[in-house]
Scaffold this motif. Structure first.
Motif, mmCIF file in Angstrom:
data_model
loop_
_atom_site.group_PDB
_atom_site.id
_atom_site.type_symbol
_atom_site.label_atom_id
_atom_site.label_comp_id
_atom_site.label_asym_id
_atom_site.label_seq_id
_atom_site.Cartn_x
_atom_site.Cartn_y
_atom_site.Cartn_z
ATOM 1 N N ASP A 74 44.401 52.589 54.015
ATOM 2 C CA ASP A 74 44.426 51.212 54.498
ATOM 3 C C ASP A 74 43.595 50.306 53.596
ATOM 4 O OD1 ASP A 74 46.051 51.711 56.727
ATOM 5 O OD2 ASP A 74 44.331 52.327 57.936
ATOM 6 N N TYR A 75 43.732 48.995 53.855
ATOM 7 C CA TYR A 75 43.056 47.978 53.052
ATOM 8 C C TYR A 75 42.228 47.073 53.958
ATOM 9 C CZ TYR A 75 46.246 49.339 49.306
ATOM 10 O OH TYR A 75 46.927 50.048 48.349
ATOM 11 N N ALA A 76 41.217 46.443 53.368
ATOM 12 C CA ALA A 76 40.363 45.500 54.099
ATOM 13 C C ALA A 76 40.525 44.102 53.516
ATOM 14 C CB ALA A 76 38.901 45.921 54.013
ATOM 15 N N TYR A 77 40.507 43.110 54.410
ATOM 16 C CA TYR A 77 40.527 41.727 53.960
ATOM 17 C C TYR A 77 39.771 40.878 54.975
ATOM 18 C CZ TYR A 77 42.083 37.602 51.432
ATOM 19 O OH TYR A 77 42.093 36.450 50.682
ATOM 20 N N GLY A 78 39.616 39.609 54.663
ATOM 21 C CA GLY A 78 38.905 38.672 55.510
ATOM 22 C C GLY A 78 37.835 37.945 54.714
ATOM 23 N N TYR A 79 37.101 37.096 55.405
ATOM 24 C CA TYR A 79 36.065 36.272 54.762
ATOM 25 C C TYR A 79 35.053 37.132 54.007
ATOM 26 C CZ TYR A 79 32.348 32.739 54.410
ATOM 27 O OH TYR A 79 31.378 31.882 53.956
ATOM 28 N N ASP A 80 34.640 38.238 54.607
ATOM 29 C CA ASP A 80 33.634 39.088 53.962
ATOM 30 C C ASP A 80 34.171 39.742 52.694
ATOM 31 O OD1 ASP A 80 31.737 38.535 55.917
ATOM 32 O OD2 ASP A 80 32.392 40.195 57.188
ATOM 33 N N VAL A 81 35.443 40.094 52.691
ATOM 34 C CA VAL A 81 36.042 40.675 51.487
ATOM 35 C C VAL A 81 36.168 39.614 50.394
ATOM 36 C CG1 VAL A 81 38.080 41.820 50.535
ATOM 37 C CG2 VAL A 81 37.263 42.441 52.817
ATOM 38 N N ILE A 82 36.554 38.422 50.773
ATOM 39 C CA ILE A 82 36.620 37.326 49.807
ATOM 40 C C ILE A 82 35.245 37.131 49.158
ATOM 41 C CG2 ILE A 82 36.995 34.850 49.508
ATOM 42 C CD1 ILE A 82 38.970 34.981 51.864
ATOM 43 N N MET A 83 34.206 37.142 49.989
ATOM 44 C CA MET A 83 32.851 36.976 49.482
ATOM 45 C C MET A 83 32.457 38.131 48.559
ATOM 46 S SD MET A 83 31.352 34.266 50.270
ATOM 47 C CE MET A 83 31.538 32.870 51.341
ATOM 48 N N ALA A 84 32.775 39.334 48.978
ATOM 49 C CA ALA A 84 32.443 40.512 48.170
ATOM 50 C C ALA A 84 33.113 40.437 46.811
ATOM 51 C CB ALA A 84 32.868 41.783 48.899
ATOM 52 N N LYS A 85 34.349 39.980 46.774
ATOM 53 C CA LYS A 85 35.078 39.878 45.508
ATOM 54 C C LYS A 85 34.433 38.845 44.585
ATOM 55 C CE LYS A 85 39.602 40.068 45.578
ATOM 56 N NZ LYS A 85 41.015 39.813 45.933
ATOM 57 N N LYS A 86 33.976 37.734 45.148
ATOM 58 C CA LYS A 86 33.343 36.710 44.316
ATOM 59 C C LYS A 86 32.025 37.220 43.732
ATOM 60 C CE LYS A 86 35.406 32.474 45.992
ATOM 61 N NZ LYS A 86 36.108 32.276 44.699
ATOM 62 N N ILE A 87 31.269 37.941 44.549
ATOM 63 C CA ILE A 87 29.996 38.479 44.068
ATOM 64 C C ILE A 87 30.240 39.535 42.999
ATOM 65 C CG2 ILE A 87 27.956 39.806 44.702
ATOM 66 C CD1 ILE A 87 28.177 38.452 47.493
ATOM 67 N N GLY A 88 31.178 40.440 43.268
ATOM 68 C CA GLY A 88 31.494 41.478 42.300
ATOM 69 C C GLY A 88 31.957 40.908 40.971
ATOM 70 N N GLU A 89 32.773 39.877 41.042
ATOM 71 C CA GLU A 89 33.261 39.231 39.826
ATOM 72 C C GLU A 89 32.099 38.656 39.026
ATOM 73 O OE1 GLU A 89 36.890 36.274 38.574
ATOM 74 O OE2 GLU A 89 35.904 35.918 40.495
ATOM 75 N N ALA A 90 31.181 37.993 39.732
ATOM 76 C CA ALA A 90 30.034 37.389 39.045
ATOM 77 C C ALA A 90 29.126 38.443 38.414
ATOM 78 C CB ALA A 90 29.238 36.528 40.028
ATOM 79 N N LEU A 91 29.044 39.614 39.041
ATOM 80 C CA LEU A 91 28.174 40.677 38.534
ATOM 81 C C LEU A 91 28.896 41.616 37.570
ATOM 82 C CD1 LEU A 91 26.193 41.723 41.757
ATOM 83 C CD2 LEU A 91 25.655 39.979 40.059
ATOM 84 N N GLY A 92 30.193 41.389 37.347
ATOM 85 C CA GLY A 92 30.960 42.256 36.462
ATOM 86 C C GLY A 92 31.199 43.635 37.041
ATOM 87 N N GLN A 93 31.313 43.715 38.363
ATOM 88 C CA GLN A 93 31.490 44.998 39.038
ATOM 89 C C GLN A 93 32.806 45.041 39.806
ATOM 90 O OE1 GLN A 93 27.824 44.685 41.347
ATOM 91 N NE2 GLN A 93 26.959 46.399 40.199
#
Length: 289
Positions: A74-93
């Motif tokens: 299964d997959y996860a989505y929602g506001y918290d996932v959107i936030m996690a993706k933005k943080i990961g992108e900024a950290l190169g992770q």
């Protein structure tokens, strides 16, 4: 959110978001100095319930950029996932989502199984004694849900809920702090999850559910027979502290490098950014539990 607790933070902080799907693209090059909490600096490992729309939920595919859940199809989505993706992108992770029940979130951080928790946690003093928190990545006001045909549908204050049968989610300030303020309230056992409390209201098991505004707005989409009561935040409303409505990202005590890195991402966002992203999550949420 669950509105769950810690020190009040000024209503000027911002949010963050984080990034690439588990098992999708190749790992980006990562500087060895990248802040880490679980021993893998290439990946931001984030714990959440995956059952708390619109903050986070589980779905069967990667629609809208959802991220596959660790050890699951299964997959996860929602506001918290959107936030996690933005943080990961900024950290190169890359971002990995770990699905856990609410009471397992903080232990997962303190044990080092995950880097952080992004799960609608209130920044309370009790929680802050166990983990460190980022600046708020959302500010969630408290509201009440009732059915449109309820005798409480025209309530204008907490006092107007006199005698109501009520419930909310286990381990939240909604249940622990707010429900006891209902005069002569018949307080049922707490529900294990946010979806469960909504089912209780829909089935007629209770008259009232107390929650935060994003959860309530999402519920109105799934349950058109519900109506939202907002008592305005003054003396007629539930009395809560700033720490009850400031939502933060938690990480292991002393992990200042990760905390500083997340706060740097959040500092580039505004309240309008938070609200726009929450609206995006509400629009994408599943319409049934």
């Amino acid at each position: 959110m669950k509105l769950k607790n810690t020190a009040a933070l000024a209503l000027s902080a911002v949010l963050a978001l984080g990034l690439t799907a588990c098992g999708s693209a190749a790992s980006p090059a990562v500087d060895p100095s990248v802040p880490d909490g679980d021993g893998d600096p290439t990946t931001l490992t984030v714990a959440m319930e995956c059952a708390y729309a619109p903050y986070n939920w589980t779905q069967s595919d990667d629609a809208n950029g959802a991220i596959q859940i660790r050890d699951s199809g299964d997959y996860a989505y929602g506001y918290d996932v959107i936030m996690a993706k933005k943080i990961g992108e900024a950290l190169g992770q890359n971002v990995q989502i770990v699905k856990l029940d609410w009471d397992s979130l903080i232990p997962a951080v303190t044990s080092g199984d995950v880097d952080c928790v992004i799960a609608g946690q209130s920044i309370t003093a009790e929680r802050a004694a166990q983990v460190d928190f980022s600046d708020p990545y959302y500010y969630a006001s408290i509201v009440t849900l009732v059915k449109k045909d309820s005798k409480y549908a025209d309530a204008k204050s907490v006092a107007d809920l006199d005698g109501a049968t009520a419930t909310s989610q286990l381990g939240t300030i909604w249940y622990d702090n707010c429900l006891p303020q209902i005069p002569n309230g018949n307080i049922l056992a707490a529900q294990e999850t946010a979806p469960a409390m909504l089912v209780a209201l829909n089935s007629g098991a209770c008259d009232v559910v107390v929650t935060d505004r994003p959860t309530a707005q999402a519920a109105l989409v799934a349950y058109p027979d519900f109506t939202l009561l907002d008592f305005g935040g003054g003396e007629n409303d539930f009395q809560v502290s700033q720490e009850d409505i400031n939502i933060g990202i938690s990480m292991k005590k002393g992990n200042t490098a990760l905390c500083d890195a997340i706060n740097k991402v959040l500092s580039g966002m505004t309240a309008d950014d938070y609200n726009d992203l929450m609206d995006e999550a509400i629009a994408a949420q599943p319409l049934s539990e």
